[in-house]
Enzyme design. Structure first.
Site, PDB file in Angstrom:
ATOM      1  N   SER A 179       0.867  -1.193   0.000  1.00  0.00           N
ATOM      2  CA  SER A 179       0.000   0.000   0.000  1.00  0.00           C
ATOM      3  C   SER A 179       0.891   1.227   0.000  1.00  0.00           C
ATOM      4  O   SER A 179       2.071   1.144   0.336  1.00  0.00           O
ATOM      5  CB  SER A 179      -0.852   0.034   1.264  1.00  0.00           C
ATOM      6  OG  SER A 179      -0.097   0.539   2.357  1.00  0.00           O
ATOM      7  N   ASP A 180       0.354   2.386  -0.344  1.00  0.00           N
ATOM      8  CA  ASP A 180       1.116   3.605  -0.122  1.00  0.00           C
ATOM      9  C   ASP A 180       0.978   3.979   1.357  1.00  0.00           C
ATOM     10  O   ASP A 180       0.195   3.380   2.113  1.00  0.00           O
ATOM     11  CB  ASP A 180       0.666   4.738  -1.069  1.00  0.00           C
ATOM     12  CG  ASP A 180       1.754   5.800  -1.220  1.00  0.00           C
ATOM     13  OD1 ASP A 180       2.728   5.778  -0.430  1.00  0.00           O
ATOM     14  OD2 ASP A 180       1.649   6.661  -2.118  1.00  0.00           O
ATOM     15  N   TYR A 181       1.727   4.975   1.733  1.00  0.00           N
ATOM     16  CA  TYR A 181       1.885   5.387   3.123  1.00  0.00           C
ATOM     17  C   TYR A 181       0.540   5.643   3.814  1.00  0.00           C
ATOM     18  O   TYR A 181      -0.188   6.565   3.440  1.00  0.00           O
ATOM     19  CB  TYR A 181       2.716   6.662   3.120  1.00  0.00           C
ATOM     20  CG  TYR A 181       3.371   7.046   4.412  1.00  0.00           C
ATOM     21  CD1 TYR A 181       4.733   6.847   4.611  1.00  0.00           C
ATOM     22  CD2 TYR A 181       2.647   7.628   5.425  1.00  0.00           C
ATOM     23  CE1 TYR A 181       5.340   7.223   5.792  1.00  0.00           C
ATOM     24  CE2 TYR A 181       3.240   8.004   6.611  1.00  0.00           C
ATOM     25  CZ  TYR A 181       4.593   7.796   6.786  1.00  0.00           C
ATOM     26  OH  TYR A 181       5.201   8.169   7.956  1.00  0.00           O
ATOM     27  N   ALA A 229      -2.185   4.318   3.583  1.00  0.00           N
ATOM     28  CA  ALA A 229      -3.347   4.315   2.689  1.00  0.00           C
ATOM     29  C   ALA A 229      -4.533   3.549   3.276  1.00  0.00           C
ATOM     30  O   ALA A 229      -5.685   3.904   3.017  1.00  0.00           O
ATOM     31  CB  ALA A 229      -2.958   3.722   1.345  1.00  0.00           C
TER      32      ALA A 229
END
Ligand code: NOJ
Length: 720
Positions: free
Chosen positions: A262-264, A266
């Site tokens: 996942s992105d930060y 997210a």
């Protein structure tokens, strides 16, 4: 470790340990330090919930990595090494030009070399995996993250992204200089409405398939180990929870079997976005979309085990995800060498930096784009007095965002670069004004004008501060910040032998200064050797040859803007600066960019003599070989980037008026002629049709050599 041994390891792990593999923490949260983080402060759960984890991001040295790795591996029953990740975007300690600049070199070999050098430094610094390449398709320079991208053409982005993958990974991930790579941000992160970071994007499947998805696919095909979904909502659903994107396209169609991260934060943000009710719901949504690693939100750490126990997620799903993470670790050889050859001795990286400076200079030279030249450039090397003016004259902050470990004290400034090149000349450096957004102080401009009046030539260094681009750095206006336009007007008025040198991470609206500037050299954020490159380019020791990977608008009102536009039924047919009623144009601005994709001047002239397709009739699926012959008609040796564009003349869906199809570089001495042979892959002739298929439709295609909206030689060919 053999595949069977890896499977045995997985089988021997408890559910909590397996879920631990899917959890990533910031080094700062683990070590309770205030080390730099690349997002909001990470959550700190109870010590128990943070007991098992599989990877770490944002640490600052090999020493930190080695210490934590040793500590973690000696703690548990199963000594599984941690994976250490970082954003090594355009360099580790040596800063190479930002990716948008590098893409403009149109030189994948150079991009590969820069990635390889960054990889060696980062690996010595303890990094195992980089969150690179970023190949978001971009059309709007208000979005500050365009600096990380490879620009507005998916074909160029795919080639440059693949070159980065190859450069970082090398031939064997167990090599101590290699890093695993994570391509990002899948998909449509580069199209936030209004150019405002993290904002939603609405893109039809047709547009996604044609423009937004291909570059990610090219990077996966080149061997990327991991992919990061974007955290903005695409067509109503944040990508990490988007089953169409994550399950159907990525896994079922593209057969990607690598890891998804996942992105930060997210997952937690799914709650704010109104997609998840709570952290457990967020964890379940992401897991069901094949998200293997949760970057710092802690939702997997806090809620996944319970979700399995409650039957919302199967243990099989956890096994698959954990195995993907273990596989990356194994591919890197971490079970045999958990430090991956990292060196706690800072001199190891220092030695590499010394070796990489020549490459950094070459990259800065080849990424620079000469936008305009009324003949003042190159300056004569015999000048006696040079005024170096502007907020970037003596600035070391020209490395660009996302060079997290780079040491700006090692940067060569423009004034230093010129002093080193012209040791006998008198160099006067003054700032004139600041580059800060909203700064209205023009009191230092008079001093700059005086310096310009007293000089034989002026190097006027203006642009955007490093902090103006990158994540979360959107702008509603993309003109020169502060009083810089006034500085340009006054200084160019005082001395016509002036070159305006531009720094920054995005295409700017230069309309205001273009008319008064005798010459414009776009350096972007050129990196550690930026000042050396500027000096050599301006004084003719090096030849400019870079091209724009992203168009420069005439006005922010034109955005989004890109060269590969579709035709309307009422295209404008009058000159660009005129208005045509009932046609698709603006009353108060032209349609075209000020400087379009593919534009860039050299210090010489090239005449295109011949464009020779090998065939004029092709079967669908056949590639087309094309020869272009050209002559250097100027007085200096120069390098031309030969670009071929195609247009599908009649098709079942509206296709772009021009689309980059191939490119090649050629250097020619004055008077010399040469030929380049390019291949237009049949892939470039495809379109995404209304029935949702990628097809090549029979019919006539136009092909031209030149650059966007500037055909120099045109031919046609027919696909049967
Ligand atoms: C958020 C950014 O969107 C992403 O590009 C980056 O890799 C992560 N933070 C980690 O720093």
């Amino acid at each position: 470790m053999k595949a069977e041994a890896l499977k045995e390891l997985l089988d021997s792990m408890s559910l909590a340990e397996k879920i631990g593999q899917l959890v990533q923490w910031n080094y700062a949260a683990l070590a309770m330090t205030d080390a730099e983080v690349t997002g909001p402060e990470t959550l700190r759960l109870s010590a128990d919930a943070m007991k098992y984890f599989g990877s770490v991001l944002n640490f600052s040295s090999a020493d930190e990595m080695i210490r934590l790795q040793k500590q973690y591996m000696s703690g548990g029953e199963h000594p599984v090494p941690l994976l250490f990740m970082m954003d090594v975007i355009h360099g580790y300690r040596t800063a190479f030009p930002i990716p948008l600049a590098q893409a403009g070199s149109f030189d994948p070999d150079l991009v590969r070399e820069c990635a390889k050098a960054a990889s060696a430094e980062a690996a010595a610094g303890g990094v195992h995996l980089t969150f690179t390449p970023m190949v978001d398709h971009v059309r709007d320079p208000r979005w500050g993250r365009v600096m990380e991208s490879c620009g507005e053409d998916p074909y160029l982005s795919g080639i440059m992204g693949a070159a980065q993958v190859e450069g970082f990974r090398g031939k064997d991930l167990t090599d101590k200089n290699a890093l695993a790579v994570c391509v990002k941000h899948y998909a449509g992160y580069g199209a936030p409405e209004g150019g405002r970071d993290y904002n939603q994007a609405e893109l039809s499947e047709h547009v996604l398939r044609e423009w937004y998805l291909p570059a990610y696919k090219a990077c996966l095909d080149a061997g990327a180990d991991m992919i990061m979904p974007s955290f903005n909502a695409l067509n109503g659903i944040p990508s990490v929870a988007n089953p169409w994107l994550m399950n159907q396209v990525l896994r079922d169609e593209w057969h990607f079997n690598g890891t998804v991260i996942s992105d930060y934060n997210a997952l937690d943000e799914l709650i704010t976005q109104g997609i998840a009710e709570n952290r457990r719901h967020a964890a379940v949504l992401a897991m069901n979309c094949g998200c293997d690693i949760d970057m710092v939100s802690g939702c997997y750490a806090s809620d996944l085990e319970k979700a399995v126990r409650d039957g919302l997620i199967s243990e099989e799903q956890i096994n698959t995800a954990a195995m993907r993470v273990l596989k990356v670790k194994n591919d890197l050889g971490l079970f045999e060498d958990p430090f991956h050859g990292a060196s706690a001795d800072p001199e190891t990286v220092g030695n590499l930096v010394r070796q990489h400076r020549t490459l950094a200079e070459k990259a800065a030279v080849e990424s620079a784009v000469l936008l305009k030249n009324n003949g003042v450039l190159p300056f004569a090397g015999s000048v006696k007095k040079v005024a170096v003016i502007g907020p970037f004259a003596s600035s070391r902050e020209i490395v660009g965002a996302w060079c997290c470990n780079c040491d700006t004290s090692e940067t060569v400034t423009v004034a230093e670069g010129i002093r080193a090149l012209l040791p006998d000349a008198e160099i006067t450096a003054v700032s004139g004004c600041s580059a800060r957004i909203g700064d209205k102080d023009g009191s230092m401009i008079n001093e700059a004008v005086r310096a310009a009046e007293n000089a034989d030539c002026v190097v006027l260094c203006v642009g955007e501060e490093m902090e103006c681009s990158g994540e979360g750095r959107s702008r509603a206006s993309v003109t020169l910040p502060g009083m810089q336009a006034e500085l340009v007007r006054r200084v160019t008025g005082a001395n016509p032998v002036t070159a305006v040198v531009l720094f920054g991470g995005r295409p700017l609206d230069l309309t205001e200064i273009d008319a008064v500037s005798p010459a414009l050299l776009e350096m972007w954020m050129p990196g550690t050797e930026g000042g050396t490159a500027v000096a050599k380019l301006l004084f003719g020791v090096a030849e400019p040859c870079g091209r724009l990977a992203m168009s420069f608008p005439k006005s922010v009102g034109q955005l989004p803007l890109f060269y590969a536009r579709s035709n309307t039924g009422r295209p404008k047919q009058v000159p660009e600066d005129e208005y045509q009623p009932y046609c698709s144009n603006y009353m108060d601005c032209g349609n075209l960019p000020l400087y379009s994709f593919g534009h860039g001047l050299t210090y010489t002239e090239f005449r295109y003599d011949e464009l020779r397709p090998e065939k004029t009739v092709l079967r669908a699926g056949e590639d087309l070989n094309v020869t272009v012959r050209l002559t250097n008609t100027g007085k200096r040796t120069g390098t031309e980037i030969v670009q071929l564009y195609i247009n599908d003349k009649v098709s079942s869906v509206v296709t772009p008026v021009q689309k980059l199809a191939a490119f090649a570089k050629i250097s020619l001495a004055p008077g010399e002629s040469g030929e380049v042979r390019l291949t237009v892959s049949s892939e470039r002739m495809r379109l995404w049709n209304f029935s949702g298929q990628s097809v090549i439709e029979p019919g006539e295609f136009e092909i031209f050599a030149g650059y966007a909206d500037h055909p120099l030689l045109t031919r046609t060919f027919t696909v049967i």
